[in-house]
Design a protein around this motif. Structure first.
Motif, PDB file in Angstrom:
ATOM      1  N   GLY A 157       0.807  -1.207   0.000  1.00 38.54           N
ATOM      2  CA  GLY A 157       0.000   0.000   0.000  1.00 38.54           C
ATOM      3  C   GLY A 157       0.840   1.256   0.000  1.00 38.54           C
ATOM      4  O   GLY A 157       2.068   1.212   0.020  1.00 38.54           O
ATOM      5  N   ALA A 158       0.151   2.371  -0.001  1.00 36.64           N
ATOM      6  CA  ALA A 158       0.794   3.689  -0.034  1.00 36.64           C
ATOM      7  C   ALA A 158       1.222   4.106   1.363  1.00 36.64           C
ATOM      8  O   ALA A 158       0.634   3.700   2.357  1.00 36.64           O
ATOM      9  N   ILE A 159       2.258   4.943   1.427  1.00 38.70           N
ATOM     10  CA  ILE A 159       2.709   5.584   2.656  1.00 38.70           C
ATOM     11  C   ILE A 159       2.485   7.081   2.470  1.00 38.70           C
ATOM     12  O   ILE A 159       2.834   7.643   1.429  1.00 38.70           O
TER      13      ILE A 159
ATOM     14  N   ASP B  48      -1.706  12.644   8.204  1.00 35.68           N
ATOM     15  CA  ASP B  48      -2.873  11.854   8.599  1.00 35.68           C
ATOM     16  C   ASP B  48      -4.040  11.996   7.626  1.00 35.68           C
ATOM     17  O   ASP B  48      -4.870  11.096   7.516  1.00 35.68           O
ATOM     18  N   ALA B  49      -4.106  13.094   6.932  1.00 37.46           N
ATOM     19  CA  ALA B  49      -5.196  13.329   5.984  1.00 37.46           C
ATOM     20  C   ALA B  49      -4.983  12.572   4.671  1.00 37.46           C
ATOM     21  O   ALA B  49      -5.846  12.581   3.812  1.00 37.46           O
ATOM     22  N   ARG B  50      -3.817  11.942   4.529  1.00 37.40           N
ATOM     23  CA  ARG B  50      -3.472  11.190   3.311  1.00 37.40           C
ATOM     24  C   ARG B  50      -3.522  12.062   2.063  1.00 37.40           C
ATOM     25  O   ARG B  50      -4.004  11.658   1.019  1.00 37.40           O
ATOM     26  N   THR B  51      -2.996  13.269   2.194  1.00 34.60           N
ATOM     27  CA  THR B  51      -2.962  14.171   1.047  1.00 34.60           C
ATOM     28  C   THR B  51      -1.560  14.314   0.465  1.00 34.60           C
ATOM     29  O   THR B  51      -1.415  14.727  -0.674  1.00 34.60           O
ATOM     30  N   GLU B  52      -0.540  13.968   1.252  1.00 29.42           N
ATOM     31  CA  GLU B  52       0.832  14.099   0.782  1.00 29.42           C
ATOM     32  C   GLU B  52       1.485  12.719   0.751  1.00 29.42           C
ATOM     33  O   GLU B  52       1.756  12.110   1.775  1.00 29.42           O
ATOM     34  N   PHE B  53       1.743  12.241  -0.460  1.00 33.69           N
ATOM     35  CA  PHE B  53       2.279  10.903  -0.680  1.00 33.69           C
ATOM     36  C   PHE B  53       3.763  10.852  -0.325  1.00 33.69           C
ATOM     37  O   PHE B  53       4.518  11.754  -0.661  1.00 33.69           O
ATOM     38  N   ALA B  54       4.176   9.791   0.371  1.00 33.56           N
ATOM     39  CA  ALA B  54       5.581   9.643   0.758  1.00 33.56           C
ATOM     40  C   ALA B  54       6.261   8.458   0.089  1.00 33.56           C
ATOM     41  O   ALA B  54       7.471   8.460  -0.092  1.00 33.56           O
ATOM     42  N   GLY B  55       5.526   7.442  -0.287  1.00 33.85           N
ATOM     43  CA  GLY B  55       6.152   6.270  -0.898  1.00 33.85           C
ATOM     44  C   GLY B  55       5.225   5.073  -0.916  1.00 33.85           C
ATOM     45  O   GLY B  55       4.028   5.198  -0.718  1.00 33.85           O
ATOM     46  N   SER B  56       5.815   3.910  -1.140  1.00 36.92           N
ATOM     47  CA  SER B  56       5.072   2.658  -1.227  1.00 36.92           C
ATOM     48  C   SER B  56       5.644   1.656  -0.237  1.00 36.92           C
ATOM     49  O   SER B  56       6.828   1.705   0.093  1.00 36.92           O
ATOM     50  N   SER B  57       4.798   0.731   0.190  1.00 39.74           N
ATOM     51  CA  SER B  57       5.220  -0.302   1.132  1.00 39.74           C
ATOM     52  C   SER B  57       4.763  -1.665   0.641  1.00 39.74           C
ATOM     53  O   SER B  57       3.616  -1.822   0.202  1.00 39.74           O
ATOM     54  N   PHE B  58       5.670  -2.627   0.701  1.00 42.12           N
ATOM     55  CA  PHE B  58       5.342  -4.016   0.385  1.00 42.12           C
ATOM     56  C   PHE B  58       5.889  -4.900   1.492  1.00 42.12           C
ATOM     57  O   PHE B  58       7.003  -4.681   1.968  1.00 42.12           O
ATOM     58  N   ASN B  59       5.135  -5.881   1.896  1.00 46.60           N
ATOM     59  CA  ASN B  59       5.671  -6.986   2.686  1.00 46.60           C
ATOM     60  C   ASN B  59       5.721  -8.163   1.722  1.00 46.60           C
ATOM     61  O   ASN B  59       4.701  -8.524   1.132  1.00 46.60           O
ATOM     62  N   ILE B  60       6.909  -8.712   1.553  1.00 45.45           N
ATOM     63  CA  ILE B  60       7.134  -9.749   0.547  1.00 45.45           C
ATOM     64  C   ILE B  60       7.885 -10.912   1.180  1.00 45.45           C
ATOM     65  O   ILE B  60       8.901 -10.707   1.846  1.00 45.45           O
TER      66      ILE B  60
ATOM     67  N   THR C 199       9.643  -5.375 -11.811  1.00 43.47           N
ATOM     68  CA  THR C 199       8.574  -5.776 -12.736  1.00 43.47           C
ATOM     69  C   THR C 199       7.387  -4.818 -12.681  1.00 43.47           C
ATOM     70  O   THR C 199       6.479  -4.914 -13.496  1.00 43.47           O
ATOM     71  N   ASP C 200       7.397  -3.876 -11.734  1.00 40.01           N
ATOM     72  CA  ASP C 200       6.264  -2.971 -11.533  1.00 40.01           C
ATOM     73  C   ASP C 200       6.301  -1.793 -12.508  1.00 40.01           C
ATOM     74  O   ASP C 200       7.371  -1.278 -12.824  1.00 40.01           O
ATOM     75  N   PRO C 201       5.133  -1.342 -12.969  1.00 39.26           N
ATOM     76  CA  PRO C 201       5.083  -0.183 -13.870  1.00 39.26           C
ATOM     77  C   PRO C 201       5.726   1.075 -13.290  1.00 39.26           C
ATOM     78  O   PRO C 201       6.275   1.885 -14.040  1.00 39.26           O
ATOM     79  N   TYR C 202       5.676   1.272 -11.961  1.00 40.49           N
ATOM     80  CA  TYR C 202       6.322   2.452 -11.383  1.00 40.49           C
ATOM     81  C   TYR C 202       7.838   2.402 -11.588  1.00 40.49           C
ATOM     82  O   TYR C 202       8.462   3.425 -11.853  1.00 40.49           O
ATOM     83  N   TYR C 203       8.433   1.242 -11.466  1.00 40.97           N
ATOM     84  CA  TYR C 203       9.874   1.127 -11.729  1.00 40.97           C
ATOM     85  C   TYR C 203      10.151   1.367 -13.216  1.00 40.97           C
ATOM     86  O   TYR C 203      11.052   2.129 -13.577  1.00 40.97           O
ATOM     87  N   LYS C 204       9.380   0.720 -14.070  1.00 40.34           N
ATOM     88  CA  LYS C 204       9.602   0.817 -15.520  1.00 40.34           C
ATOM     89  C   LYS C 204       9.441   2.251 -16.028  1.00 40.34           C
ATOM     90  O   LYS C 204      10.063   2.633 -17.010  1.00 40.34           O
ATOM     91  N   ALA C 205       8.624   3.043 -15.323  1.00 44.17           N
ATOM     92  CA  ALA C 205       8.422   4.445 -15.709  1.00 44.17           C
ATOM     93  C   ALA C 205       9.444   5.378 -15.072  1.00 44.17           C
ATOM     94  O   ALA C 205       9.394   6.583 -15.267  1.00 44.17           O
ATOM     95  N   GLY C 206      10.377   4.822 -14.302  1.00 47.39           N
ATOM     96  CA  GLY C 206      11.408   5.640 -13.678  1.00 47.39           C
ATOM     97  C   GLY C 206      10.977   6.325 -12.392  1.00 47.39           C
ATOM     98  O   GLY C 206      11.643   7.251 -11.926  1.00 47.39           O
ATOM     99  N   ILE C 207       9.883   5.870 -11.802  1.00 46.42           N
ATOM    100  CA  ILE C 207       9.373   6.482 -10.574  1.00 46.42           C
ATOM    101  C   ILE C 207      10.059   5.895  -9.343  1.00 46.42           C
ATOM    102  O   ILE C 207      10.441   6.623  -8.438  1.00 46.42           O
ATOM    103  N   TRP C 208      10.202   4.595  -9.297  1.00 44.29           N
ATOM    104  CA  TRP C 208      10.834   3.930  -8.154  1.00 44.29           C
ATOM    105  C   TRP C 208      12.335   3.804  -8.349  1.00 44.29           C
ATOM    106  O   TRP C 208      12.799   3.365  -9.402  1.00 44.29           O
ATOM    107  N   ASP C 209      13.101   4.137  -7.340  1.00 48.13           N
ATOM    108  CA  ASP C 209      14.549   3.934  -7.288  1.00 48.13           C
ATOM    109  C   ASP C 209      14.787   2.695  -6.414  1.00 48.13           C
ATOM    110  O   ASP C 209      15.061   2.809  -5.224  1.00 48.13           O
TER     111      ASP C 209
END
Length: 90
Positions: free
Chosen positions: A26-28, A32-44, A58-68
């Protein structure tokens, strides 16, 4: 890069990710209002950091250059419990 342009493709891939070791995700947010995005979280469930990075690539966010993913924060995690959520519901 704007996340909005690939968000739909990213979300479409989440149900299949549960067959690849993801137990929750999910999103991080910064507020508290969930208006300012900070990142993504996965438990794998994985055997190594490299296995997790390969999954994230393999995720579209990585392929689009969003995730480092080379600088992703990856920690071992022991789950004491969790509730189920229907991933088809946003």
């Amino acid at each position: 890069m704007d996340r909005a342009g690939v968000r739909e493709d990213h979300l479409k891939g989440i149900p299949a990710a549960f067959n690849k070791g993801v137990t929750n995700c999910g999103a991080i947010y910064k507020d508290d209002a969930r208006t300012e995005f900070a990142g993504s979280s996965f438990n794998i469930v994985a055997n190594s950091r490299e296995e997790i990075i390969e999954f994230l690539k393999t995720d579209p966010y990585y392929k689009a250059g969003i995730w480092d993913v080379d600088n992703a924060l990856i920690y071992p995690y022991g789950c004491a419990g969790r509730l189920a959520k229907d991933v088809s519901q946003p």
